[in-house]
Design a protein around this motif. Sequence first.
Motif, PDB file in Angstrom:
ATOM      1  N   VAL A  38       0.857  -1.189   0.000  1.00  0.00           N
ATOM      2  CA  VAL A  38       0.000   0.000   0.000  1.00  0.00           C
ATOM      3  C   VAL A  38       0.894   1.240   0.000  1.00  0.00           C
ATOM      4  O   VAL A  38       2.063   1.171   0.392  1.00  0.00           O
ATOM      5  CB  VAL A  38      -0.945   0.057   1.226  1.00  0.00           C
ATOM      6  CG1 VAL A  38      -1.986  -1.035   1.173  1.00  0.00           C
ATOM      7  CG2 VAL A  38      -0.164  -0.011   2.512  1.00  0.00           C
ATOM      8  N   LYS A  84       1.014   5.919  -0.719  1.00  0.00           N
ATOM      9  CA  LYS A  84       0.319   7.198  -0.895  1.00  0.00           C
ATOM     10  C   LYS A  84       1.200   8.127  -1.725  1.00  0.00           C
ATOM     11  O   LYS A  84       2.416   8.135  -1.552  1.00  0.00           O
ATOM     12  CB  LYS A  84       0.051   7.799   0.488  1.00  0.00           C
ATOM     13  CG  LYS A  84      -0.793   9.031   0.436  1.00  0.00           C
ATOM     14  CD  LYS A  84      -1.554   9.333   1.703  1.00  0.00           C
ATOM     15  CE  LYS A  84      -0.843   9.637   2.957  1.00  0.00           C
ATOM     16  NZ  LYS A  84      -1.648  10.246   3.982  1.00  0.00           N
ATOM     17  N   SER A  85       0.571   8.858  -2.623  1.00  0.00           N
ATOM     18  CA  SER A  85       1.284   9.858  -3.412  1.00  0.00           C
ATOM     19  C   SER A  85       0.824  11.243  -2.953  1.00  0.00           C
ATOM     20  O   SER A  85      -0.365  11.535  -2.964  1.00  0.00           O
ATOM     21  CB  SER A  85       0.977   9.659  -4.894  1.00  0.00           C
ATOM     22  OG  SER A  85       1.571  10.700  -5.623  1.00  0.00           O
ATOM     23  N   ASN A  96      -4.073  14.145  -1.933  1.00  0.00           N
ATOM     24  CA  ASN A  96      -3.252  12.927  -1.873  1.00  0.00           C
ATOM     25  C   ASN A  96      -4.048  11.791  -2.499  1.00  0.00           C
ATOM     26  O   ASN A  96      -5.277  11.782  -2.449  1.00  0.00           O
ATOM     27  CB  ASN A  96      -2.973  12.535  -0.414  1.00  0.00           C
ATOM     28  CG  ASN A  96      -2.261  13.645   0.334  1.00  0.00           C
ATOM     29  OD1 ASN A  96      -1.617  14.493  -0.279  1.00  0.00           O
ATOM     30  ND2 ASN A  96      -2.385  13.640   1.660  1.00  0.00           N
ATOM     31  N   LYS A  97      -3.333  10.829  -3.075  1.00  0.00           N
ATOM     32  CA  LYS A  97      -4.027   9.647  -3.609  1.00  0.00           C
ATOM     33  C   LYS A  97      -3.338   8.402  -3.089  1.00  0.00           C
ATOM     34  O   LYS A  97      -2.120   8.371  -2.934  1.00  0.00           O
ATOM     35  CB  LYS A  97      -4.024   9.660  -5.137  1.00  0.00           C
ATOM     36  CG  LYS A  97      -4.912  10.762  -5.708  1.00  0.00           C
ATOM     37  CD  LYS A  97      -5.294  10.504  -7.146  1.00  0.00           C
ATOM     38  CE  LYS A  97      -6.304  11.537  -7.618  1.00  0.00           C
ATOM     39  NZ  LYS A  97      -6.737  11.307  -8.995  1.00  0.00           N
ATOM     40  N   ARG A  98      -4.162   7.363  -2.851  1.00  0.00           N
ATOM     41  CA  ARG A  98      -3.634   6.133  -2.270  1.00  0.00           C
ATOM     42  C   ARG A  98      -3.709   4.991  -3.275  1.00  0.00           C
ATOM     43  O   ARG A  98      -4.537   5.019  -4.182  1.00  0.00           O
ATOM     44  CB  ARG A  98      -4.430   5.759  -1.012  1.00  0.00           C
ATOM     45  CG  ARG A  98      -4.230   6.725   0.128  1.00  0.00           C
ATOM     46  CD  ARG A  98      -5.331   6.598   1.171  1.00  0.00           C
ATOM     47  NE  ARG A  98      -5.131   7.547   2.257  1.00  0.00           N
ATOM     48  CZ  ARG A  98      -5.439   8.832   2.215  1.00  0.00           C
ATOM     49  NH1 ARG A  98      -5.997   9.349   1.136  1.00  0.00           N
ATOM     50  NH2 ARG A  98      -5.215   9.627   3.237  1.00  0.00           N
ATOM     51  N   GLY A 103      -3.039   0.431  -3.562  1.00  0.00           N
ATOM     52  CA  GLY A 103      -2.818  -0.806  -2.820  1.00  0.00           C
ATOM     53  C   GLY A 103      -3.073  -1.990  -3.725  1.00  0.00           C
ATOM     54  O   GLY A 103      -3.904  -1.911  -4.631  1.00  0.00           O
TER      55      GLY A 103
END
Length: 333
Positions: free
Chosen positions: A245, A247-248, A257-259, A261
């Motif tokens: 997983v 985060k950016s 922010n975008k995650r 996984g």
Amino acid sequence: MKITIQIVLENTEQTHDREDPVVEEIFSFERTENSDILAPESLGLTLDEAKTLLAGVQKKLVTEQVGVHLSKKSNCPQCHKAYVQKGRHKISFSTLFGKLKVDSPRFYTCECQREIEMPLNKTKKMPSFSPLAGLLKEHSAPEFTYLQTKWAALMSYGLTSQILKEVLPLDKPISTSVLSKKVKQVALRADSELGEEKPIFIEGCQAEWEALPPPAPPLTVGGDGGYVRGREGKDRRFGNFEVIVGKSIPAPGQGPNKRFGYVNCYDAKPKRRLFDLLKSQGMQFNQQVIFLSDGGDTVRDLQLYLNPQGEHILDWFHITGAFSICKRTTQPA
Ligand SMILES: [Zn+2]
């Protein structure tokens, strides 16, 4: 005070013979004002009143829209004769504001098309079609599917079902098995829209990257993996699988922010998934991207070759964590 809410239907396309406009009552309710004091609980619409109102408007609107569509599709576009009806049935269609049953006729293809459809058979009945069935294949409004899958992704299926029932005018709660099926359908569709996986996503050359517009400040991308005990059927000793997983994080003011996984041994397109996520945040090949990892092979492989300006940094939290564990285990008793 009595309040009556009406809907006014005006046929601007002249597809009906009826006289316009049609005014129909949707819903009425009362407010008793037996004192000078306004009660906060009866000021404006209550949730139940709003649900009844929306369900009423939706029913009228859908019925009208279906009626207009069918009136346009009931005649042959070539010879303009009315189609011969084969039969009719009801189609269930779930919307945000109620599940509706709409009337769906079935027509025979016009005889003027026999030479094209069945040139060798002059007696067999022409094939039939339904002007609505093809349009409403999924039996659910896209926005309703969106809400169900979004909330089911954020919390349990049980809670999603309860909350949707509480805020939307639904006759009965959506079952958790339906929610699970919807999530799977949407996930499969989203995955089918992913482009191909590649070992290297960097394209172009230095001259092309320098010609790009000035980039946004650096993106910071962190990721980590963890092992989850797996099982296959009744085999509880099946082993483990690794979940990765991350985060950016854009610079402040540059967007959310975008995650991401995925399961390492299962996902066939992890690099494509992360690359598309970075592109959705506006990543350019002349923009600096800082990739943080604990140096583990799987996370580092994921982050490689996504951007020519990529800077790979070891996450010191992990190193100090690993070092302290190492120190504890090597200290003499
Ligand atoms: Zn015809």
